[in-house]
Design a protein around this motif. Structure first.
Motif, PDB file in Angstrom:
ATOM      1  N   MET A  75      11.561  13.991  14.538  1.00 38.66           N
ATOM      2  CA  MET A  75      11.372  14.283  13.125  1.00 38.66           C
ATOM      3  C   MET A  75      11.928  13.130  12.295  1.00 38.66           C
ATOM      4  N   ILE A  76      11.162  12.705  11.326  1.00 39.23           N
ATOM      5  CA  ILE A  76      11.597  11.621  10.449  1.00 39.23           C
ATOM      6  C   ILE A  76      12.358  12.215   9.254  1.00 39.23           C
ATOM      7  N   SER A  77      13.369  11.519   8.799  1.00 44.13           N
ATOM      8  CA  SER A  77      14.139  11.997   7.641  1.00 44.13           C
ATOM      9  C   SER A  77      13.278  11.897   6.378  1.00 44.13           C
ATOM     10  N   SER A  78      13.617  12.709   5.404  1.00 44.25           N
ATOM     11  CA  SER A  78      12.858  12.672   4.147  1.00 44.25           C
ATOM     12  C   SER A  78      13.028  11.328   3.446  1.00 44.25           C
ATOM     13  N   SER A  79      14.203  10.703   3.581  1.00 36.76           N
ATOM     14  CA  SER A  79      14.409   9.411   2.916  1.00 36.76           C
ATOM     15  C   SER A  79      13.574   8.306   3.572  1.00 36.76           C
ATOM     16  N   LEU A  80      13.483   8.324   4.900  1.00 35.60           N
ATOM     17  CA  LEU A  80      12.635   7.323   5.563  1.00 35.60           C
ATOM     18  C   LEU A  80      11.157   7.610   5.336  1.00 35.60           C
ATOM     19  N   GLU A  81      10.794   8.876   5.312  1.00 34.88           N
ATOM     20  CA  GLU A  81       9.405   9.240   5.010  1.00 34.88           C
ATOM     21  C   GLU A  81       9.013   8.700   3.635  1.00 34.88           C
ATOM     22  N   LYS A  82       9.897   8.909   2.663  1.00 29.12           N
ATOM     23  CA  LYS A  82       9.635   8.417   1.298  1.00 29.12           C
ATOM     24  C   LYS A  82       9.523   6.895   1.282  1.00 29.12           C
ATOM     25  N   ALA A  83      10.438   6.216   1.964  1.00 27.42           N
ATOM     26  CA  ALA A  83      10.428   4.749   1.988  1.00 27.42           C
ATOM     27  C   ALA A  83       9.179   4.212   2.675  1.00 27.42           C
ATOM     28  N   LEU A  84       8.765   4.843   3.763  1.00 27.47           N
ATOM     29  CA  LEU A  84       7.542   4.397   4.453  1.00 27.47           C
ATOM     30  C   LEU A  84       6.304   4.673   3.599  1.00 27.47           C
ATOM     31  N   ASN A  85       6.293   5.786   2.878  1.00 24.59           N
ATOM     32  CA  ASN A  85       5.173   6.052   1.971  1.00 24.59           C
ATOM     33  C   ASN A  85       5.118   5.014   0.852  1.00 24.59           C
ATOM     34  N   GLU A  86       6.274   4.575   0.382  1.00 24.70           N
ATOM     35  CA  GLU A  86       6.301   3.497  -0.611  1.00 24.70           C
ATOM     36  C   GLU A  86       5.750   2.202  -0.002  1.00 24.70           C
ATOM     37  N   GLN A  87       6.045   1.981   1.270  1.00 23.96           N
ATOM     38  CA  GLN A  87       5.531   0.786   1.937  1.00 23.96           C
ATOM     39  C   GLN A  87       4.018   0.874   2.138  1.00 23.96           C
ATOM     40  N   ILE A  88       3.504   2.066   2.361  1.00 24.66           N
ATOM     41  CA  ILE A  88       2.051   2.238   2.451  1.00 24.66           C
ATOM     42  C   ILE A  88       1.409   1.751   1.154  1.00 24.66           C
ATOM     43  N   VAL A  89       1.994   2.136   0.023  1.00 25.10           N
ATOM     44  CA  VAL A  89       1.479   1.681  -1.274  1.00 25.10           C
ATOM     45  C   VAL A  89       1.519   0.152  -1.350  1.00 25.10           C
ATOM     46  N   CYS A  90       2.607  -0.438  -0.877  1.00 23.71           N
ATOM     47  CA  CYS A  90       2.729  -1.903  -0.897  1.00 23.71           C
ATOM     48  C   CYS A  90       1.685  -2.563  -0.010  1.00 23.71           C
ATOM     49  N   GLU A  91       1.390  -1.962   1.135  1.00 23.00           N
ATOM     50  CA  GLU A  91       0.394  -2.535   2.037  1.00 23.00           C
ATOM     51  C   GLU A  91      -1.009  -2.442   1.435  1.00 23.00           C
ATOM     52  N   ILE A  92      -1.301  -1.331   0.769  1.00 20.03           N
ATOM     53  CA  ILE A  92      -2.604  -1.197   0.110  1.00 20.03           C
ATOM     54  C   ILE A  92      -2.693  -2.167  -1.068  1.00 20.03           C
ATOM     55  N   TYR A  93      -1.602  -2.321  -1.810  1.00 19.04           N
ATOM     56  CA  TYR A  93      -1.563  -3.315  -2.882  1.00 19.04           C
ATOM     57  C   TYR A  93      -1.845  -4.708  -2.304  1.00 19.04           C
ATOM     58  N   SER A  94      -1.212  -5.014  -1.171  1.00 23.68           N
ATOM     59  CA  SER A  94      -1.434  -6.309  -0.512  1.00 23.68           C
ATOM     60  C   SER A  94      -2.906  -6.478  -0.154  1.00 23.68           C
ATOM     61  N   ALA A  95      -3.494  -5.433   0.403  1.00 22.74           N
ATOM     62  CA  ALA A  95      -4.918  -5.492   0.766  1.00 22.74           C
ATOM     63  C   ALA A  95      -5.767  -5.765  -0.467  1.00 22.74           C
ATOM     64  N   ASN A  96      -5.458  -5.079  -1.564  1.00 19.07           N
ATOM     65  CA  ASN A  96      -6.213  -5.290  -2.801  1.00 19.07           C
ATOM     66  C   ASN A  96      -6.006  -6.695  -3.355  1.00 19.07           C
ATOM     67  N   LEU A  97      -4.777  -7.195  -3.273  1.00 17.66           N
ATOM     68  CA  LEU A  97      -4.491  -8.546  -3.755  1.00 17.66           C
ATOM     69  C   LEU A  97      -5.322  -9.573  -2.984  1.00 17.66           C
ATOM     70  N   TYR A  98      -5.331  -9.454  -1.661  1.00 20.26           N
ATOM     71  CA  TYR A  98      -6.081 -10.417  -0.852  1.00 20.26           C
ATOM     72  C   TYR A  98      -7.584 -10.260  -1.042  1.00 20.26           C
ATOM     73  N   LEU A  99      -8.036  -9.046  -1.280  1.00 24.92           N
ATOM     74  CA  LEU A  99      -9.450  -8.850  -1.576  1.00 24.92           C
ATOM     75  C   LEU A  99      -9.800  -9.516  -2.907  1.00 24.92           C
ATOM     76  N   SER A 100      -8.920  -9.373  -3.890  1.00 20.89           N
ATOM     77  CA  SER A 100      -9.132 -10.028  -5.180  1.00 20.89           C
ATOM     78  C   SER A 100      -9.158 -11.548  -5.018  1.00 20.89           C
ATOM     79  N   MET A 101      -8.260 -12.066  -4.180  1.00 19.53           N
ATOM     80  CA  MET A 101      -8.264 -13.505  -3.914  1.00 19.53           C
ATOM     81  C   MET A 101      -9.570 -13.921  -3.239  1.00 19.53           C
ATOM     82  N   SER A 102     -10.076 -13.068  -2.361  1.00 15.63           N
ATOM     83  CA  SER A 102     -11.340 -13.414  -1.696  1.00 15.63           C
ATOM     84  C   SER A 102     -12.468 -13.504  -2.715  1.00 15.63           C
TER      85      SER A 102
END
Length: 161
Positions: free
Chosen positions: A1-28
């Motif tokens: 079981m993952i802690s709620s604090s790590l779950e929250k932090a990883l979900n924030e990182q998911i947002v960052c990874e999608i932002y990264s994907a969008n940034l690189y798509l915009s650059m493309s």
């Protein structure tokens, strides 16, 4: 079981990874508009890689009994003054992502969550490569000058993965 604090932090990182994907798509899109189809192809592959990171994190959260979420993704930059400027932004962005991954790893270590630590080490290693690649492209453009851009564009357009 993952802690709620790590779950929250990883979900924030998911947002960052999608932002990264969008940034690189915009650059493309920028590169394609400017006639640098090779750089555009390279950035599209980078975008796909970042989305894959988001998928991996979501799957990890779910496997650990948590809930993966996609929260608000900020709009990304749309224009750059030159290919060098775009790759400088890519490098700076990768440095920010590396710092975030390191913070996540530290949090997992503090919580004694070995599974999350093990999971995050793959991203630590990938970030070293991503930073080095972006930095290397910036250095090549700076050393070779604008006259080399079309040669580099062709070379980076052959990116396999």
């Amino acid at each position: 079981m993952i802690s709620s604090s790590l779950e929250k932090a990883l979900n924030e990182q998911i947002v960052c990874e999608i932002y990264s994907a969008n940034l690189y798509l915009s650059m493309s899109f920028y590169f394609e508009k400017e006639g640098f189809n090779g750089f555009s192809t390279w950035m599209k592959k980078q975008s796909a890689e970042e989305m894959d990171h988001a998928y991996q994190m979501a799957n990890f959260i779910i496997k650990r009994g948590g809930t993966a979420e996609v929260n608000t993704i900020d709009a990304v930059k749309k224009t750059w003054t030159s290919p060098l400027n775009a790759f400088e932004d890519a490098y700076a962005h990768e440095c920010k992502i590396s710092a975030r991954i390191n913070e996540l790893l530290s949090q997992a270590q503090k919580e004694g969550d070995n599974a999350t630590q093990d999971f995050l080490w793959q991203f630590v290693r990938e970030q070293v490569d991503e930073e080095a690649t972006a930095s290397g492209i910036v250095d090549r453009i700076k050393r070779m000058g604008d006259s080399s851009l079309f040669n580099l564009d062709e070379q980076y357009g052959r990116r396999q993965g």
